[in-house]
Design an enzyme around this catalytic site. Structure first.
Site, PDB file in Angstrom:
ATOM      1  N   GLU A 144       0.809  -1.226   0.000  1.00 11.70           N
ATOM      2  CA  GLU A 144       0.000   0.000   0.000  1.00 11.70           C
ATOM      3  C   GLU A 144       0.832   1.262   0.000  1.00 11.70           C
ATOM      4  OE1 GLU A 144      -0.693  -2.654   1.859  1.00 11.70           O
ATOM      5  OE2 GLU A 144      -2.684  -3.240   1.197  1.00 11.70           O
TER       6      GLU A 144
ATOM      7  N   HIS B  86     -11.480  -5.165   8.612  1.00  5.78           N
ATOM      8  CA  HIS B  86     -11.897  -5.059   7.205  1.00  5.78           C
ATOM      9  C   HIS B  86     -13.212  -4.292   7.099  1.00  5.78           C
ATOM     10  CE1 HIS B  86      -8.804  -8.063   6.672  1.00  5.78           C
ATOM     11  NE2 HIS B  86      -8.927  -7.990   5.360  1.00  5.78           N
TER      12      HIS B  86
END
Lengths: 322, 320
Positions: free
Chosen positions: A58, A127
Site C-alpha cells: 500500500e 476489514h
C-alpha cells in the site's frame, strides 16, 4: 437501473476513455477485476499499461500514485479495504495532500484513492473501518463518500477530474444497490438534501442515508414527525452551510455515524454547526457505534451498527417531543 | 565540452571536470553560508547540510537531461542547486522569503522546482523513493528518467523495500541513488543495518546495483551516466550506493560527537573538492585555473544571499 459497483466501473471506463493519462492500479484490480468485481473487464478494454495489478504494497502503491500524479498521470488507485489505508497514509498525508500548496502551486496532485469501507458484512474488526475521519483533518485532501449509484458515478468522475487528491470511499453494503445514472456533474464537497421535512434534520453518509430515509418514512407515517434527511456526501470539504440552513428551519439535529463518537465526523460537524448557528439549535444528538472495534459475530456486529429502527427510536425519544 | 587534457580514466574531459569542480565548490560555499546564516538567525528552523556529499549531486546532474526529474531529501540543497535552480530563490526559501522556490511555504526540507525537474525534496525518510517510482510510471516508454536520492538511513524503511520491488516488477526507468554517509541521523549505520552493504538489498530484487566512490565526482558521473543510458532504453531500474561522508552534524543542533576520533579527518583527506582538484592538476590544469572556482563560488553565494535577504517575506493573507 445500474448497480452501485457498475456505476463506479462506468465512471472509470468513461474517464479512462476520455483521458489517456488516467491509470488504474491496485491489488487484484486487473486480472481478477477487484475483490468486489468493481473493476472487472477494465484491463481487457484498456490494456495492461493503464490498468494493472500491483504487489500487496500500500505504501508503494500510494507513493507511486503521488509521483505519477505530479508528472503528468492521473492515477486512480484502489486500496482494497479502507483499513489498509493506515499503511498508505504517510504518502497521502505528507506528500499528496501537501504538494500543491507547499510547492506554491507549481504542481497539481490529481490522484484518486478508491477504497472499500464499512461494516455489516461479517468481515471483522480490520476489514470494516471507515477511514474518512482519520483523514478529515488534513488540509489538501478531499474525502468523499457516495450513498447511491448516481452519486457514485458523478462523484467518481468529478474526483478523477479534480486536481487535488481525493479519497473515494465505497461502502461495501451499497455495492448491489441499484439506481439511474445521469450525466449531471456533482461538485465535490456539497451535501444534498434528499428528503424535505420541518421537524428534525437527520444527517448521515453512505449506508446511513438509506437507513435515515427508511426511518424518516416510518416517522412520517407512524409518528407524525417530518424529518429532513441530508446526505453529507463528503467528509472534507465539509458542507456545514447546507446543514446550518436546514437546522435554522428544524432546530433539531441528529447525526447518524457508523463510527466512534470521539473524533467522529458527527462530533466535528455539530461543533461547526454550533459555532455558526448556536441560536438555531434546540437539541443535537449523535447516533454512532460503540467505543470498541466492530465485532465479527453476526449478533454482535448487528447490535453495534445503527439502523433505521435505532434512528427512529432516537428521534422519538430525543427529538420527537413536538 | 570534452576538449584537451582528459582528467584521469573516467572519460570526463578537463573542461567538464572543471565545471564540476566549480559546481561542487559553489555548493560547499553555499552550505557554509547556510550554516553561517543560521547562526546569525537568518535561517529559521533547522537545516541539513550536504557538506562532504557534493560529488553526488554534481556527478549526477551532469548525467541527466532537462526532461529527467529528481526527488531528493531534506539533505537536498546540493541536488537542487546542481539541477540549476536559481541560487537566490533557494536562499530565499531557506530564509522564508516570498521569492523562495516554494514561496516560503516549504523551507529547507521541501525545496521544489518543477521547472528544473525537481519534483520535490522530502522531509520524511523514503518519500523520495516513492515519488521517483511514481514518476517512473509516468515515464514508461518515453526515454525520460526519474531519480530518487536517499540516505543509508532509508534502507530499513518500508518505502525502501516496497519501492524497489514495485519499480523492479514494472521495470520502471528509475535511478535509485543511496547517499551512504555511514550515519542514520546520529546512529552508525552498521549498528542498525544488517548485511555488509545496502546495494546487496537491491540485488535481491534483480536490480543492477553498484557500490560507487561517492567522494569522486568522476566515478559518480560515470556510473550515473551509464545508468541513465540504460534507463533510457527501457531497462530498469538501477541502484547506485555512493559511499560518502558528511563533514558536519545531522542537523543544526548536532555536534556529531558520536564519531570515533580521526574518522572525520580521514574522510576529509578524500574531500570531493580535493579529489577533483588533484585530478585536474594531474591532467595538467594549472592551479591558477582551478583556484578560480573559489572566487567565483564565493561571489555567487554572496549575491544569492544578498538578493534573498533583501527580498520581502510573504504576506500572511496570501498564504492562508
Amino acid at each position: 437501473m445500474t448497480e452501485f459497483r457498475a456505476a463506479i466501473r462506468q465512471a472509470l471506463i468513461d474517464e479512462l476513455t476520455a483521458d489517456p493519462s488516467v491509470l488504474v492500479f491496485g491489488e487484484d484490480v486487473a486480472a481478477a477485476g477487484g475483490v468486489f468485481t468493481v473493476t472487472k473487464g477494465l484491463q481487457e478494454q484498456f490494456g495492461s499499461t493503464r490498468v494493472f495489478d500491483t504487489p500487496i504494497s500500500e505504501l508503494a502503491i500510494t507513493g507511486a500514485a503521488f509521483g505519477a500524479a505530479v508528472t503528468g498521470s492521473r492515477p486512480v488507485i484502489e486500496i482494497m479495504f479502507g483499513d489498509f489505508m493506515a499503511l498508505a497514509m504517510d504518502s497521502l498525508i505528507n506528500q499528496a495532500a501537501k504538494w500543491r500548496w507547499v510547492s506554491n502551486g507549481q504542481t497539481a496532485v490529481p490522484l484518486v484513492v478508491r477504497t472499500t469501507v464499512g461494516a455489516g458484512a461479517r468481515f471483522g474488526p480490520v476489514h470494516c473501518q471507515i477511514p474518512g475521519t482519520w483523514m478529515q483533518n488534513i488540509p489538501g485532501l478531499k474525502v468523499v463518500c457516495p450513498s447511491n449509484p448516481a452519486d457514485a458515478y458523478g462523484m467518481l468522475r468529478a474526483a478523477i477530474r479534480d486536481d487535488d487528491p481525493v479519497v473515494f470511499m465505497e461502502h461495501k453494503r451499497l455495492y448491489l444497490d441499484e439506481g439511474e445514472l445521469t450525466d449531471a456533474p456533482v461538485e465535490l464537497g456539497t451535501a444534498r438534501v434528499v428528503r424535505r421535512g420541518g421537524d428534525v434534520t437527520i444527517v448521515s453518509v453512505m449506508k446511513g442515508v438509506g437507513d435515515a430515509l427508511v426511518a424518516a418514512e416510518a416517522l412520517a407515517t407512524q409518528d407524525g414527525i417530518e424529518a429532513e434527511v441530508i446526505d453529507l456526501r463528503s467528509f472534507r470539504p465539509l458542507d456545514v452551510a447546507t446543514v446550518v440552513a436546514s437546522v435554522e428551519a428544524t432546530g433539531r439535529l441528529l447525526c447518524v455515524e457508523e463510527g466512534a463518537r470521539t473524533g467522529g465526523w458527527a462530533a466535528g460537524l455539530i461543533g461547526q454547526v454550533a459555532a455558526d448557528a448556536l441560536g438555531s439549535l434546540d437539541d443535537v444528538a449523535i447516533l454512532c457505534t460503540p467505543d470498541h472495534p466492530v465485532p465479527f459475530s453476526p449478533p454482535l456486529e448487528d447490535a453495534a451498527l445503527p439502523g433505521p429502527e435505532d434512528i427512529r427510536a432516537m428521534v422519538r425519544e430525543r427529538l420527537g417531543g413536538a | 565540452m570534452n576538449t584537451a587534457g582528459g582528467a584521469g580514466e573516467s572519460g570526463v574531459g578537463a573542461d567538464e571536470m572543471l565545471a564540476m569542480l566549480e559546481q561542487m565548490t559553489f555548493i560547499r560555499r553555499f552550505e557554509e553560508e547556510v550554516q553561517a546564516s543560521f547562526q546569525r538567525g537568518e535561517v529559521p528552523g533547522t537545516t541539513h547540510l550536504c557538506i562532504g556529499h557534493e560529488a553526488i549531486p554534481v556527478g549526477l546532474a551532469a548525467a541527466l537531461g532537462p526532461d529527467d526529474v529528481i526527488a531528493t531529501t531534506y539533505r537536498g540543497h546540493g541536488h537542487v542547486l546542481a539541477r540549476g535552480a536559481d541560487p537566490a530563490a533557494v536562499a530565499a526559501e531557506l530564509t522564508g522569503r516570498a521569492m523562495g522556490l516554494n514561496g516560503g511555504r516549504g523551507g529547507s526540507m521541501n525545496l521544489t522546482d518543477f521547472a528544473h525537474g525537481i519534483i520535490g525534496s522530502f522531509g520524511i525518510i523514503g518519500g523520495s523513493m516513492a515519488a521517483a517510482t511514481g514518476a517512473g510510471l509516468s515515464f514508461r516508454g518515453t526515454g525520460r528518467v526519474a531519480v530518487a536520492t536517499f540516505g543509508d538511513g532509508c534502507a530499513n524503511h518500508g518505502y525502501f523495500f516496497e519501492c524497489l520491488n514495485f519499480a523492479a516488477v514494472f521495470r520502471l526507468p528509475v535511478l535509485f541513488i543511496c547517499e551512504h554517509n555511514l550515519y542514520g541521523e546520529y546512529t552508525p549505520w552498521e549498528q542498525v543495518t544488517a548485511g555488509a552493504d545496502i546495494a546487496a538489498r537491491a540485488r535481491v530484487f534483480g536490480i543492477d546495483a553498484t557500490l560507487v566512490d561517492g567522494m569522486d565526482v568522476r566515478a559518480v558521473h560515470r556510473h550515473a551516466a551509464a545508468a541513465v543510458a540504460r534507463l533510457r532504453t527501457g531497462e530498469g531500474p538501477v541502484f547506485l550506493e555512493c559511499r560518502t561522508y558528511r563533514f558536519v552534524g545531522h542537523s543544526r543542533s548536532d555536534p556529531a560527537t558520536y564519531r570515533p576520533p580521526g574518522e572525520l579527518e580521514e574522510w576529509q583527506r578524500r574531500d570531493p573538492l580535493i579529489v577533483a582538484r588533484d585530478a585536474l592538476h594531474d591532467a595538467g590544469v594549472p592551479e591558477s585555473v582551478t583556484g578560480e572556482a573559489e572566487g567565483t563560488a564565493r561571489e555567487r553565494v554572496r549575491q544569492a544571499f544578498a538578493t534573498a535577504l533583501a527580498s520581502p517575506f510573504p504576506e500572511p493573507a496570501v498564504t492562508r
